[in-house]
Write a protein that holds these residues in place. Structure first.
Motif: not given
Length: 431
Positions: A261-284
Motif C-alpha cells: 500500500l505504501e508508495p515508497m515501498t513499492y517504488m523502492t521494490l522497483m528500483g526507484f529508491g532515492g529518486l522516489a523519495l525526492a519526488v514524493l517528498v517535494f510533491a507532498t
C-alpha cells in the motif's frame, strides 16, 4: 497565474479581466493539486477493497460527478471574478460566512493532518530503506510538519515555484511505475483480481468525490481567472475529472501488482529508491504547504485571532498532533464525511447565484445583505446532516451521497427562499 492564486486568495475585490487565462492552464494547475499522497493511499485502499475493475468504475463515476458539480461553481467564479470567500459572504452574510469558513478550516486542517501523517510515514520508510536511522515514525511526522510550517510562513513563493518542477517529475515517475508494473502482470489479469469486498461501489464513488469536494466548492478561487464559460467547462473536466482519474488510476495498479500500500515501498521494490523519495517528498511538501496556507486563510476568515504567522503556527501544531494520533487510519471514512457535509455549501450558493440573485454578486448587492442569513446557514447544516443520515441508513436517492447532499440543499434552500418571498408579498398586500 500561480503567484496570483497564492497571494490573492483572500482578496475582496474582483480579478482584473486582463489577468484571465485559458481553461487548460487552470486545468493543469488542478491536476497538479490532485496528485497527493492521500489520494494515492485512498486509491490503494479502493483497489484492495473493491478489485481493479470496480475501483476504476468508482473512479470514473466519481471524476464525472466532480466535473459536473465543478462546472456551475467554475462559472460563478468566472462571471463574478470573486474568490470563494467573497462568494460565500454574498450567500451567507458577513457573519454567516464565518461559520462556513470555520467548517472549511476544520476539513482543511483534517486534510493537512492526513497528508502530514503520510508524509512522515514516507520519510520513515525511506530512512529504513536508504539509511540506518532508527527514529520512531512520529519523529519524522514532527520533522516534516515543522518543515512545512516554516515554509508556509517564510517560503511559500519559493515552494510554489518548486511545484512547477516537482509535479511533472511526479507524473513522469508515476507513469513509469504504472508501465513497469504492467510488465509484471498483464492489465487483463489485474482486472480479474477480486477485492476483499470491504468497499462497495457507492462507498468507493463517495470516497473519490470526498477527496476533492472541498476543491470543487472552492473552484472559484481559480476560475475567477477564466476567460469564458467554455474555459470553465474545460478546466472542470480536465482538472477536476482528469486530475482525479490520473491520481487514482496511477495509485490503483501498483498496489495490486506489488502487494504494497505504501508508495515508497513499492517504488523502492522497483528500483526507484532515492529518486522516489525526492519526488514524493517535494510533491507532498508543496501540497501540504498549500493545505496549511488554505487552513490559515479559512481560520482567519472565521476567527480573526492573531496575525497570519501566529495562525499558521497554531494550525500547524494542531494538525501535527492529529497526524501523530493517526487520523489517516480513518482516511476513507474521512473522505466520505467530507463528501456529505461540504456539497450543501455549493448547492446553496448555486441556487442563490443562478436563481434568486440572477447572477448578481455585485458590491451593491453585498451591502444589502444581512450580517447573517440564518436560513442559508441552517439549510447548509441541516442538508449535510440529513444527507449523512440517509447515506448511512442506506436510503440514498442517487446512490452517491455527495449528489444527494447537493440536490437536497438546492431544493431546500429554494423552498425556504420562495416561502419567505411569498410571506413578504402577503404582508405588503395586507398593509
Amino acid at each position: 497565474m500561480a503567484d496570483a492564486l497564492a497571494y490573492d486568495a483572500d482578496s475582496r475585490t474582483p480579478v482584473d479581466p486582463a489577468q484571465a487565462v485559458s481553461g487548460m492552464q487552470i486545468g493543469i494547475v488542478l491536476i497538479g493539486i490532485s496528485i497527493t499522497l492521500p489520494l494515492m493511499y485512498s486509491a490503494g485502499e479502493l483497489a484492495r477493497g473493491m478489485g481493479l475493475r470496480a475501483a476504476i468504475i468508482a473512479t470514473l463515476l466519481g471524476a464525472l460527478s466532480l466535473s459536473l458539480m465543478s462546472i456551475p461553481a467554475a462559472i460563478v467564479g468566472a462571471r463574478t471574478r470573486l474568490s470563494s470567500y467573497m462568494i460565500i459572504e454574498h450567500t451567507f452574510g458577513y457573519v454567516g460566512a464565518k461559520f462556513i469558513n470555520f467548517g472549511f478550516g476544520v476539513f482543511l486542517l483534517g486534510w493537512y493532518a492526513v497528508t502530514a501523517e503520510l508524509f512522515g510515514r514516507t520519510l520513515f520508510l525511506a530512512a529504513g530503506e536508504l539509511t540506518t536511522l532508527t527514529l520512531p515514525e512520529w519523529a519524522y511526522t514532527l520533522l516534516s510538519s515543522l518543515i512545512v510550517t516554516v515554509t508556509t510562513i517564510y517560503g511559500f513563493k519559493a515552494i510554489d515555484r518548486l511545484a512547477l518542477i516537482a509535479v511533472p517529475f511526479l507524473l513522469l515517475s508515476l507513469g513509469g511505475v504504472v508501465v513497469l508494473s504492467l510488465k509484471q502482470v498483464a492489465f487483463t489479469e489485474l482486472l480479474e483480481l477480486p477485492g476483499s469486498g470491504a468497499i462497495d461501489l457507492p462507498t468507493g464513488v463517495s470516497a473519490v468525490i470526498g477527496a476533492a469536494i472541498v476543491g470543487v466548492v472552492l473552484t472559484p478561487d481559480l476560475t475567477r481567472y477564466a476567460r469564458t464559460t467554455r474555459d470553465c467547462v474545460v478546466a472542470s473536466f480536465v482538472g477536476q475529472g482528469g486530475g482525479m482519474c490520473i491520481a487514482y488510476i496511477v495509485g490503483l495498479i501498483p498496489v495490486l501488482v506489488w502487494g504494497e500500500l505504501e508508495p515508497m515501498t513499492y517504488m523502492t521494490l522497483m528500483g526507484f529508491g532515492g529518486l522516489a523519495l525526492a519526488v514524493l517528498v517535494f510533491a507532498t511538501w508543496t501540497t501540504n504547504v498549500i493545505n496549511l496556507y488554505s487552513t490559515a486563510l479559512a481560520s482567519r476568515a472565521s476567527v480573526p485571532l492573531g496575525d497570519y504567522r501566529s495562525v499558521v503556527i497554531a494550525m500547524g501544531v494542531l494538525g501535527t498532533l492529529a497526524a501523530i494520533v493517526g487520523i489517516s487510519d480513518q482516511l476513507i471514512d474521512f473522505l466520505i464525511l467530507m463528501g456529505l457535509l461540504v456539497p450543501p455549501i455549493a448547492g446553496i450558493y448555486f441556487a442563490d447565484f443562478y436563481i434568486f440573485r440572477r447572477q448578481d454578486f455585485s458590491e451593491a448587492h453585498l451591502r444589502e445583505r444581512p450580517a447573517i442569513k440564518v436560513n442559508a446557514v441552517l439549510v447548509a447544516l441541516g442538508s449535510g446532516l440529513v444527507s449523512a443520515w440517509l447515506y448511512y441508513a442506506g436510503a440514498s436517492v442517487t446512490s452517491i451521497g455527495a449528489l444527494d447532499a447537493l440536490l437536497l440543499s438546492m431544493m431546500a434552500y429554494s423552498g425556504v427562499e420562495l416561502a419567505i418571498a411569498r410571506s413578504w408579498r402577503r404582508r405588503k398586500q395586507d398593509d
